[in-house]
Design a protein around this motif. Structure first.
Motif, mmCIF file in Angstrom:
data_model
loop_
_atom_site.group_PDB
_atom_site.id
_atom_site.type_symbol
_atom_site.label_atom_id
_atom_site.label_comp_id
_atom_site.label_asym_id
_atom_site.label_seq_id
_atom_site.Cartn_x
_atom_site.Cartn_y
_atom_site.Cartn_z
ATOM 1 N N LYS A 63 0.879 -1.170 0.000
ATOM 2 C CA LYS A 63 0.000 0.000 0.000
ATOM 3 C C LYS A 63 0.906 1.205 0.000
ATOM 4 N N ASP A 65 2.331 4.479 1.481
ATOM 5 C CA ASP A 65 2.469 5.010 2.839
ATOM 6 C C ASP A 65 2.477 3.961 3.939
ATOM 7 N N ARG A 66 2.577 2.684 3.603
ATOM 8 C CA ARG A 66 2.613 1.716 4.708
ATOM 9 C C ARG A 66 3.961 1.858 5.397
ATOM 10 N N SER A 394 -6.640 -2.650 12.457
ATOM 11 C CA SER A 394 -7.168 -1.355 12.018
ATOM 12 C C SER A 394 -7.046 -0.355 13.161
ATOM 13 N N ALA A 399 -3.444 9.456 11.614
ATOM 14 C CA ALA A 399 -3.021 9.924 10.294
ATOM 15 C C ALA A 399 -3.527 11.349 10.095
ATOM 16 N N ASP A 403 -7.786 8.192 9.927
ATOM 17 C CA ASP A 403 -7.297 6.940 10.495
ATOM 18 C C ASP A 403 -6.044 6.445 9.769
ATOM 19 N N ARG A 404 -5.116 5.937 10.556
ATOM 20 C CA ARG A 404 -3.939 5.250 10.019
ATOM 21 C C ARG A 404 -4.423 4.086 9.163
ATOM 22 N N ILE A 405 -3.732 3.828 8.057
ATOM 23 C CA ILE A 405 -4.193 2.729 7.199
ATOM 24 C C ILE A 405 -3.994 1.400 7.928
ATOM 25 N N GLU A 407 -3.052 -2.353 8.956
ATOM 26 C CA GLU A 407 -1.835 -3.139 8.713
ATOM 27 C C GLU A 407 -2.233 -4.567 8.367
#
Lengths: 418, 418, 418
Positions: A63, A65-66, A394, A399, A403-405, A407
């Motif tokens: 993805k 920005d991971r 999740s 971010a 929400d942070r993406i 994992e």
């Protein structure tokens, strides 16, 4: 043999290929799947040379920005030296050569006049987290779950522990330097010591209900004062199952720009497990409260986390807290296929809402993490294990755009222990 | 067995629980309180696996502005591998996993065709300090006294040493990279080597006066050139018994703001001890002169230190340079109480007055330290020791308002060696 | 026994002083010049404790502006733990305590159902360089030659290898994180893996021409993508035989001032050796091509290096890729003089001319290095080696006024291995 004795050296339940070898002079040499041991005839000295190596692969879903990078790595490379003196003193020295690992994990001396009273001094695991107190070679998943972020890893201290009522009740109480959540410590930040204690019961162990002898229930707690400084804050980042940081306190270069531990640190953890034949289950809850300062501002912040996991040994062994021992090992004369185990888990962690936005940046640190995972373990024999796990986590917050993406990580492990 | 052979591996005077075990094929396995050894039948190869762990507590008296912090710590965690080849070559590899310790202490090969001539190459202790050349598991106190601040710790070099006249005279002479006072070195700062030598006599060892065979008198010296740089100055701080820095040369960020070693480095140390039955005494004096530069300024500074200590074994053993061996060990069949030893010492260190104020800041570095202490040691058996010491040290200079506040520190130690 | 099996643990060709010792219970203990091994009666577990220590001296010819400093140093201090499980799995843990060395070299598990198929996972040497794949205790010279600057040292990965046609053909193919030239890596810089492979033939091994069974010819290659960053560039400096840096890419503090690996990394290496009685010869060529970025600029740079060496065992043994084994060891009953070996070599390395002046500073980095050297080795026995080498290396470029001054270095080594 499912005692969660506070980080007991995975208590050697002598496996099949053991062969005590009394030589003429009386020195006994053993070579088993749990290492080589040599003991003098009068049992005055016994020494064991053991260890383990883990090669891991971490594969993150592609993805933008991971944060994680797909990599192979040596996760643990740990020689272990254990000894017994006069059948009265034990010692243990567990070191690590993996990159970014601290070189020393365990270094302690234990005096055990009887099984009810054992006194341990040195560096070892305080008796708080349940999964944390499993050896890294025996955890169900490749990486431990979120509650381990909130309990101490290794600390230096003095502990009294023992088994009462035929193993029905295990107690442990100790004084330690004190560590940040999820971290290890080598020295004391302040002049105060932390107290940690645990009661853990196997209510049916001494009864006739043998089927339930694998039920264990306990409660652990720790309390201390932590006073950090700008250089050693007394705080540690929180990490996902994929070992990526998802929460970190604010830090800065000027005075008063860094959050430091300042005051009471309190942990509470009810915990338990059940192992019946091929089926296993483990659950724990941890609440950790820490007072912190940022310049003139002060807060008392509470972090909470819990997990529940279940496992099933498809063939070849029994579920156990201290690892599956395959009954039909690969490589033995009557060449078998070892044991296969499947597992699943759910884990959650909640940061205190009051941490945002003063003490942590809501665009960089998540306030909630929720994750589930599945794992398959193949125990080829008592020494070799191959594991593959999948974890989905999740987040809320963390971010710039909300929400942070999530994992998504597949982790594999090749493990040899001896 | 009280030879201060330059840092000899604590020369194994086989204790009771030793049991050579000639197996059918001829390989001999020994398990003793000094570790496990395995040797081939023709003595071509002998290997020993040893080590020690020390858990220390440091408790400083509560005063405002005291520099030390009360803490528990792993002081030493050292696996040790020793070997002998063809009864002609010895080797030794002593490593450390304690926090802030260098990972490697000893790594050497020794060729010893006869006891009069032994050639050692590698990393080891130069033959200068008397207490420094005692093993860290055998020193009377928990921490060594002030003279150790002025002698080299470990260095890389080549040394010839041996015992003459039935052990009456021990000599050692070697070439080394050269180290700062109290420090270890892995490489050479400059292109010159340091020479170090020592003569140590046991004048009565070969006579009929057996009571005085434990008297040892010696003199050691070293000389070399040291040229430091702004990044590696060739100077090290001086520390109290509580391991707190009480003297440090000036350092700065600009050119010429840092004191660096520049020129001759000369040490001289008369030293001696006496062990008669339960009574022991040890004394040493060290003078260390180093030429230093600060920008365009140059000076030749002389540091002096001395200590005297006395000890008494109340019961269970005899006083010795290489440690008390309890005759009635805890844990043995005829369960005894081990041995108890009491001790006291006085130590002093004087910095060259010319160091102030140009080369050292008189408000941060003391010009004199004077300390006395007392210790109680309980040797449970050949492997386990518990010690508690108290040290009081006062200073001249070293604070903005005059004298640095005195240090009062209680140190405890739990030690296991094998 | 001259297989250059990709970094095989110097395959123990049991030397004379070996003595299997079946004890009553069946545990076998061996003590040989290659360490102590203990194995259980059913061969389920076998453990070996080995290691080596090297004390080196480096003496540079006195010239103004020479970069190297004359010093003694512990070059390697490496305990080694090896094991075999069920005669089916091998593992190896090789650690290092020398200053400036990475703590972990090898940590792997190998599954070997048959000699044609072996699967290795962990950290080890990728199958590329020929001299790099010799153990550090067996190289002809004190330090390896220039081609080793262009091949990977240690990497984490998975490799399949094996011997085909009675050892006539050895193959190895693996996937690794990928390393900079001459460097080791613990994690992946990017998300791509490198592939490395080698074919190595001993064409006469299975024929009647026994004199030529020591002829080996091979070709190795690796390919991968490397994407560095300003902090971890994916590039490493090139070093002389005296271990001094003679080429380094440009680095800076601002964005776009540092050269980083960015794109394909390709290596190719034909290689071979010949060992006939006392005579040995070894040659290898390496070409390494790496795409790099400096800000907006991009280039594909090719580095080339080769070496040729020859050796002659004057007395006491035979030349071999895995080290000379003296037939008449010093210290044995029939005390001999060991073996003496003389050797010479030539080596060259050419940097891509396009690297200058954009990617490397021609006044600091040389564009060509040419060196020759001579060595004398005295193998006292299977455990002790003394070596002295001389190397002269001249350069094109690399100094403000044209060429970097030539390096003249005498290196000595005392080595013990067990």
């Amino acid at each position: 043999a499912q005692t969660p004795a506070p980080e007991a050296p995975p208590a050697a339940p002598s496996p099949p290929p053991a062969t005590p070898s009394p030589t003429p002079g009386g020195v006994a040499v053993k070579a088993t799947s749990e290492g080589i041991s040599v003991s003098s005839p009068d049992k005055a000295v016994m020494l064991k040379l053991r260890g383990y190596i883990q090669l891991d692969g971490r594969f993150f879903e592609s993805k933008a920005d991971r944060p994680g990078s797909t990599t192979l790595l040596i996760r643990r490379a740990r020689p272990l030296l254990e000894g017994t003196l006069f059948n009265l003193f034990d010692f243990r020295l567990l070191t690590d050569f993996a990159a970014n690992a601290p070189p020393l994990w365990d270094a302690y001396l234990e005096y055990r006049p009887r099984k009810e009273v054992r006194v341990r001094v040195g560096k070892f695991r305080p008796p708080v987290g349940l999964e944390r107190n499993q050896s890294g070679i025996n955890t169900l998943f490749v990486e431990r779950a979120l509650p381990t972020d909130l309990v101490p890893n290794r600390d230096v201290g003095v502990m009294v522990h023992g088994d009462l009522y035929d193993g029905t009740l295990n107690y442990a109480v100790g004084a330690f330097n004190g560590t940040a959540d999820g971290a290890s410590a080598d020295t004391n930040l302040d002049d105060s010591f932390d107290l940690a204690a645990r009661l853990f019961a196997h209510p049916f162990r001494a009864t006739k209900l043998k089927q339930l002898s694998g039920l264990g229930l306990g409660i652990a707690a720790s309390r201390g004062l932590q006073f950090g400084s700008a250089s050693t804050t007394g705080e540690a980042p929180l990490r996902t199952m994929g070992q990526q940081t998802f929460f970190i306190f604010r830090t800065g270069t000027g005075a008063g720009e860094t959050v430091i531990a300042h005051g009471e640190h309190l942990r509470l953890s009810p915990q338990g497990y059940l192992y019946v034949g091929p089926v296993g289950a483990l659950a724990e809850y941890v609440s950790s409260t820490q007072e912190v300062n940022l310049g003139q501002q002060h807060a008392r912040l509470r972090f909470e986390s819990w997990q529940a996991s279940a496992s099933y040994v498809v063939f070849g062994g029994k579920a156990a807290y201290d690892g599956v021992k395959p009954t039909d090992p690969v490589g033995a004369e009557a060449g078998g296929w070892g044991a296969v185990e499947l597992g699943a888990r759910y884990a959650a962690l909640d940061v205190d809402p009051d941490a945002f936005p003063i003490y942590a940046d809501p665009t960089r640190s998540a306030r909630k993490a929720r994750g589930w995972g599945a794992v398959a373990n193949w125990y080829l024999n008592g020494n070799v294990r191959v594991a593959t796990s999948y974890d989905h986590t999740s987040f809320e917050g963390g971010a710039v755009d909300g929400d942070r993406i999530p994992e998504d990580v597949v982790m594999s492990r090749f493990q040899v222990s001896w």
